[in-house]
Design a protein around this motif. Structure first.
Motif, short mmCIF file in Angstrom:
data_model
loop_
_atom_site.label_atom_id
_atom_site.label_comp_id
_atom_site.label_asym_id
_atom_site.label_seq_id
_atom_site.Cartn_x
_atom_site.Cartn_y
_atom_site.Cartn_z
N LEU A 157 -9.71 81.11 -12.95
CA LEU A 157 -9.38 80.03 -13.87
C LEU A 157 -10.39 78.89 -13.72
N MET A 158 -10.70 78.54 -12.47
CA MET A 158 -11.67 77.47 -12.22
C MET A 158 -13.06 77.87 -12.72
N LEU A 159 -13.47 79.12 -12.43
CA LEU A 159 -14.80 79.55 -12.85
C LEU A 159 -14.88 79.75 -14.36
N ALA A 160 -13.77 80.22 -14.98
CA ALA A 160 -13.77 80.37 -16.43
C ALA A 160 -13.89 79.00 -17.11
N THR A 161 -13.24 77.99 -16.55
CA THR A 161 -13.37 76.63 -17.08
C THR A 161 -14.81 76.14 -16.94
N TYR A 162 -15.42 76.42 -15.79
CA TYR A 162 -16.81 76.04 -15.58
C TYR A 162 -17.72 76.72 -16.61
#
Length: 362
Positions: A289-294
């Protein structure tokens, strides 16, 4: 165990293949659900207003960033407006969901029929085999133990077969389809899912032998209890004559303590994967989720691709978890089938003669 299952499922081979085909249909219907949502997400985020996409050279070029736009371009060929496309996709999603639940119910009924038929075949053949054995075998084995193994062990040996087959086929197909879409969209993000797969695999390997041992212990103690109860009730006159009611109650209390201990140990090893697996999945969810947001902020994912990636990424964790739990379930099934196979492998100690007795003589 494999020979046992092959022998007793072979008479129902056509129905088994129909069941496997139904599992593939279930997989495809499940995998189609997020793809149907893709055009609606693109319409909501305004993606259809972008420049038309070039024709696909191969299916390998599909990813979650563009799958919705390609479907919209195809639907535009039927002179549909955006609102019409939303209606079409919504109805398609409804039809897929209805078909999915109907196929699931049909699969359930068919798997029950195959399971009951094969279970009865095993019990019938096992009963015939036991009757053919010498008296030495029945002297060595307690009656209650044999009743328990013929009833409980044979039922447990085939009880989970349909669930194991369904979870294996459906989960593998979903992992392949979802994995293809995720890797095609962003390979680096998918590394966290691969790490979750590795952790699930290591956990199930660590639990493999302990589960098989605990299953054997559980069925042994259940056979002991059944045998004890059968012996006491069949000899109730002796118990009453000797006024041994309290003594027999104390013996049963000791067996019950062993039952509780064995069942608790089995439950710990059987279900410890569930909380640990859920923790692993939660960590994987947070990470991608964090990397997809990035990636969204840096242009690596479109808005629609971001939501689809989160949806598919979470969806792929369920079949991965199911595969791990199915492997655990398989160990319990193998352990019980080995117990049944042990009875089939008992040999006649005193073989019958070759002469036929036609009359009795002094």
């Amino acid at each position: 165990a494999v020979r046992l299952f092959r022998k007793y499922l072979k008479p129902y081979a056509a129905w088994v293949w129909l069941l496997v085909l139904s599992y593939f249909i279930l997989s495809l219907l499940t995998a189609a659900q997020p793809l149907v949502m893709a055009p609606m997400l693109d319409i909501v985020t305004g993606a259809p207003e972008a420049e038309p996409l070039a024709p696909l050279e191969s299916l390998a070029d599909i990813d979650l960033n563009i799958v919705g736009r390609y479907l919209i371009q195809w639907l535009y060929g039927f002179d549909l407006t955006n609102w019409n496309i939303v209606w079409v996709m919504a109805l398609t999603y409804l039809v897929i969901s209805v078909l999915l639940y109907l196929v699931k119910f049909g699969v359930y009924l068919l798997s029950i029929w195959i399971r009951v038929q094969s279970e009865r075949d095993i019990q019938k053949d096992l009963f015939g085999h036991l009757l053919s054995l010498s008296m030495e075998f029945f002297t060595r084995k307690r009656t209650g133990e044999l009743i328990s193994r013929m009833d409980q062990d044979t039922r447990a040996a085939v009880y989970s077969l349909a669930t194991i087959a369904q979870n294996t086929v459906v989960s593998l197909v979903l992992v392949v389809i979802y994995g293809f879409l995720l890797i095609g969209t962003n390979a680096r993000l998918t590394l966290f899912i691969a790490l979750a797969v590795l952790l699930h695999y290591l956990l199930t390997q660590a639990l493999r032998n302990p589960i098989k041992n605990r299953v054997r212990d559980q069925f042994n103690i259940m056979a002991d209890v059944t045998s004890y109860l059968q012996e006491v009730i069949s000899n109730i006159r002796v118990v009453k004559t000797l006024v041994a009611e309290k003594y027999e109650q104390s013996r049963l209390a000791g067996l019950i303590k062993d039952v509780v201990r064995v069942n608790l140990r089995f439950s710990v090893f059987k279900h410890v994967e569930e909380p640990v697996g859920n923790i692993v999945n939660s960590l994987a969810n947070v990470a991608f989720l964090m990397l997809a947001t990035y990636q969204l902020f840096n242009g690596g994912l479109t808005t629609a691709g971001f939501f689809l990636y989160i949806y598919v990424g979470r969806s792929i964790l369920d079949p991965i978890t199911n595969l791990a739990r199915t492997y655990t379930m398989l160990q319990a099934t193998v352990a019980t089938s080995e117990r049944v196979n042990d009875l089939f492998e008992e040999k006649i100690v005193v073989p019958e003669g070759s002469k036929l007795a036609t009359s009795l003589r002094e």
